[in-house]
Design a protein around this motif. Structure first.
Motif, PDB file in Angstrom:
ATOM      1  N   PRO A 102      -4.054   2.148  10.666  1.00  0.00           N
ATOM      2  CA  PRO A 102      -5.459   1.608  10.206  1.00  0.00           C
ATOM      3  C   PRO A 102      -5.535   1.906   8.507  1.00  0.00           C
ATOM      4  O   PRO A 102      -6.138   0.940   8.120  1.00  0.00           O
ATOM      5  N   GLN A 103      -4.995   2.934   8.002  1.00  0.00           N
ATOM      6  CA  GLN A 103      -5.262   3.339   6.454  1.00  0.00           C
ATOM      7  C   GLN A 103      -3.771   3.025   6.086  1.00  0.00           C
ATOM      8  O   GLN A 103      -2.860   3.323   6.212  1.00  0.00           O
ATOM      9  N   TYR A 104      -3.911   2.398   4.896  1.00  0.00           N
ATOM     10  CA  TYR A 104      -2.576   2.033   4.156  1.00  0.00           C
ATOM     11  C   TYR A 104      -2.377   3.209   3.398  1.00  0.00           C
ATOM     12  O   TYR A 104      -2.729   4.041   2.727  1.00  0.00           O
ATOM     13  N   SER A 105      -0.831   3.159   3.592  1.00  0.00           N
ATOM     14  CA  SER A 105       0.170   4.093   2.707  1.00  0.00           C
ATOM     15  C   SER A 105       1.143   3.414   2.330  1.00  0.00           C
ATOM     16  O   SER A 105       1.885   2.576   3.210  1.00  0.00           O
ATOM     17  N   ARG A 106       1.868   3.701   1.192  1.00  0.00           N
ATOM     18  CA  ARG A 106       3.134   2.900   0.841  1.00  0.00           C
ATOM     19  C   ARG A 106       4.238   3.446   1.773  1.00  0.00           C
ATOM     20  O   ARG A 106       5.165   3.151   1.889  1.00  0.00           O
ATOM     21  N   THR A 107       3.996   4.799   2.367  1.00  0.00           N
ATOM     22  CA  THR A 107       4.868   5.537   3.005  1.00  0.00           C
ATOM     23  C   THR A 107       4.990   4.862   4.660  1.00  0.00           C
ATOM     24  O   THR A 107       5.851   5.057   5.480  1.00  0.00           O
ATOM     25  N   THR A 108       3.912   4.024   5.044  1.00  0.00           N
ATOM     26  CA  THR A 108       3.787   3.620   6.439  1.00  0.00           C
ATOM     27  C   THR A 108       3.978   2.105   6.326  1.00  0.00           C
ATOM     28  O   THR A 108       4.777   1.380   6.374  1.00  0.00           O
ATOM     29  N   THR A 109       2.772   1.530   5.996  1.00  0.00           N
ATOM     30  CA  THR A 109       2.609  -0.041   6.015  1.00  0.00           C
ATOM     31  C   THR A 109       3.547  -0.643   4.875  1.00  0.00           C
ATOM     32  O   THR A 109       3.948  -1.574   5.144  1.00  0.00           O
ATOM     33  N   GLY A 110       3.245   0.236   3.713  1.00  0.00           N
ATOM     34  CA  GLY A 110       4.051  -0.125   2.837  1.00  0.00           C
ATOM     35  C   GLY A 110       5.799  -0.305   2.850  1.00  0.00           C
ATOM     36  O   GLY A 110       6.330  -1.212   2.632  1.00  0.00           O
ATOM     37  N   HIS A 164      -5.034  -3.059   5.745  1.00  0.00           N
ATOM     38  CA  HIS A 164      -5.466  -2.199   6.268  1.00  0.00           C
ATOM     39  C   HIS A 164      -6.784  -2.546   7.116  1.00  0.00           C
ATOM     40  O   HIS A 164      -7.287  -3.697   6.987  1.00  0.00           O
ATOM     41  N   TYR A 165      -7.289  -1.599   7.777  1.00  0.00           N
ATOM     42  CA  TYR A 165      -8.613  -1.929   8.541  1.00  0.00           C
ATOM     43  C   TYR A 165      -9.217  -0.557   8.629  1.00  0.00           C
ATOM     44  O   TYR A 165      -9.911  -0.369  10.076  1.00  0.00           O
ATOM     45  N   TYR A 166      -9.253   0.381   7.832  1.00  0.00           N
ATOM     46  CA  TYR A 166      -9.662   1.786   8.108  1.00  0.00           C
ATOM     47  C   TYR A 166     -11.141   1.539   8.180  1.00  0.00           C
ATOM     48  O   TYR A 166     -11.800   2.659   8.975  1.00  0.00           O
ATOM     49  N   ASP A 167     -11.813   0.669   7.574  1.00  0.00           N
ATOM     50  CA  ASP A 167     -13.301   0.672   7.780  1.00  0.00           C
ATOM     51  C   ASP A 167     -13.965  -0.572   8.658  1.00  0.00           C
ATOM     52  O   ASP A 167     -15.027  -0.892   8.520  1.00  0.00           O
ATOM     53  N   HIS A 168     -12.990  -1.116   9.330  1.00  0.00           N
ATOM     54  CA  HIS A 168     -13.304  -2.449  10.136  1.00  0.00           C
ATOM     55  C   HIS A 168     -14.436  -1.785  11.097  1.00  0.00           C
ATOM     56  O   HIS A 168     -14.062  -0.950  11.949  1.00  0.00           O
ATOM     57  N   ILE A 216      -0.255  10.424  -3.499  1.00  0.00           N
ATOM     58  CA  ILE A 216      -1.487  10.048  -3.847  1.00  0.00           C
ATOM     59  C   ILE A 216      -1.830   9.972  -5.382  1.00  0.00           C
ATOM     60  O   ILE A 216      -2.584   9.152  -5.695  1.00  0.00           O
ATOM     61  N   LYS A 217      -1.300  10.769  -6.153  1.00  0.00           N
ATOM     62  CA  LYS A 217      -1.486  10.813  -7.642  1.00  0.00           C
ATOM     63  C   LYS A 217      -0.911   9.318  -8.180  1.00  0.00           C
ATOM     64  O   LYS A 217      -1.295   8.999  -9.338  1.00  0.00           O
ATOM     65  N   LYS A 218       0.116   8.801  -7.326  1.00  0.00           N
ATOM     66  CA  LYS A 218       0.577   7.235  -7.866  1.00  0.00           C
ATOM     67  C   LYS A 218      -0.451   6.380  -7.516  1.00  0.00           C
ATOM     68  O   LYS A 218       0.078   5.233  -7.648  1.00  0.00           O
ATOM     69  N   TYR A 241      -4.197   6.211   0.602  1.00  0.00           N
ATOM     70  CA  TYR A 241      -4.384   6.774   2.075  1.00  0.00           C
ATOM     71  C   TYR A 241      -5.583   7.736   2.114  1.00  0.00           C
ATOM     72  O   TYR A 241      -6.105   7.719   3.412  1.00  0.00           O
ATOM     73  N   GLN A 242      -5.462   8.719   1.381  1.00  0.00           N
ATOM     74  CA  GLN A 242      -6.487   9.810   1.419  1.00  0.00           C
ATOM     75  C   GLN A 242      -7.944   9.343   1.439  1.00  0.00           C
ATOM     76  O   GLN A 242      -8.721   9.727   2.085  1.00  0.00           O
ATOM     77  N   PHE A 243      -8.311   8.643   0.475  1.00  0.00           N
ATOM     78  CA  PHE A 243      -9.729   7.783   0.254  1.00  0.00           C
ATOM     79  C   PHE A 243     -10.022   7.149   1.478  1.00  0.00           C
ATOM     80  O   PHE A 243     -11.040   7.090   2.009  1.00  0.00           O
TER      81      PHE A 243
END
Length: 320
Positions: free
Chosen positions: A123-131, A156-160, A195-197, A201-203
């Motif tokens: 549901p939450q995007y990260s370059r390490t998973t979805t990316g 993503h659909y973290y707020d759907h 995250i710094k890049k 995901y965290q947000f």
């Protein structure tokens, strides 16, 4: 009749104890997860996978000798297929173990398709998973017989609304007296450097939790992160530490809620259920409840169907 292809993307997991080491090798060979210089990435991945395999097998022995993720993702695909109907073709492509994304594409080649929709089980995007899954798709898709088809990527659909509704319903269905519990949301951790890049995901994870908690007024809660690997700095606080702290402060009833997982696997069945559950009970907690992942929860399946249909319409893969 042409169909719209829907490819559910997931991490995958070993389907036997013998598959643990090659699964780990595929995982640590992924530059999107571990940014080792490419020249030495595969040799280093071979070493790490062999070193970690014995310990990791312990997890899977406890889980019955394999990960349930493949079967559960296939069940999600089947339910989604039933909702979407004959105008769609739903298949599963895994990143690190069978059925690989390339294998799923080969299976889809025999069907007349009008386009492809990529739907990550993250549901939450990260370059390490979805990316990472998108990057793997982009590597293998040009070699397929469908390389001329339009491709739509759901980021993503973290707020759907239906995803949030599914999470809320799932908690209430498994915890009728939810007012009595401290909610500990647990998400898979990430290195701070990612995250710094600019990784969102965290947000997105924090926002998911905020939206869920709007439906549970007065409940105390925390968001923490699990499954750290290696010596670098990862997202804080750690799930294990937060759990220990709240119990020592006198909390007697804890509900642990996986927030970045929609299937069961070692992070839920071994870490949350076995490791953290035993620790909580040893510290004197009266009730430790782990909310199950969404899997084929009807509202979650409706969310997936809504995502597919709205993107298919928006990109004119189907008519209005």
């Amino acid at each position: 009749m042409r169909k719209v292809g829907v490819l559910l993307l997931n991490m995958g997991g070993p389907d036997s104890l013998e598959a643990v080491q090659p699964f780990l090798y595929n995982l640590f060979s992924d530059h999107d997860i571990i940014a080792i210089p490419r020249l030495i990435q595969k040799p280093v991945a071979w070493i790490i996978s062999h070193v970690r395999a014995k310990k990791t097998m312990t997890y899977y022995r406890y889980m019955g000798g394999k990960s349930p993720q493949k079967e559960q993702t296939l069940e999600q695909a089947q339910k989604l297929q039933e909702v979407l109907g004959d105008g769609f073709l739903v298949k599963v492509g895994m990143r690190y173990w069978h059925p690989f994304i390339e294998e799923a594409l080969q299976e889809m080649e025999s069907y007349p398709l009008s386009g492809l929709i990529l739907l990550p089980m993250y549901p939450q995007y990260s370059r390490t998973t979805t990316g990472s899954s998108f990057n793997e798709f982009d590597r293998v898709f040009p070699k397929s017989q469908m390389s001329f088809l339009p491709v739509v990527k759901i980021q993503h659909y973290y707020d759907h609304p239906l995803y949030i509704q599914a999470m809320v319903e799932n908690i209430k269905e498994n915890l009728p007296n939810w007012q009595d519990y401290f909610f500990l949301f647990s998400a898979h951790s990430l290195p701070i450097s990612v995250i710094k890049k600019g990784d969102p995901y965290q947000f997105q994870t924090e926002r998911t939790v905020q939206l869920i908690m709007q439906h549970f007024p007065g409940v105390n809660y925390a968001l923490a992160y699990q499954s750290k690997v290696g010596p670098v700095k990862w997202l804080q606080p750690e799930t294990e530490k937060v759990l220990e702290d709240v119990i020592k402060r006198g909390v007697k009833k804890v509900a642990v809620i996986p927030v970045s997982f929609v299937n069961e696997h070692s992070e839920t069945l071994y870490e949350l259920d076995y490791q953290y559950g035993n620790m909580a009970r040893s510290l004197g907690v009266e009730d430790y409840v782990r909310i199950p992942t969404l899997r084929t929860h009807p509202t979650f399946v409706r969310c997936l169907a809504d995502l597919v249909l709205s993107h298919a319409l928006q990109h004119q893969l189907i008519g209005n």
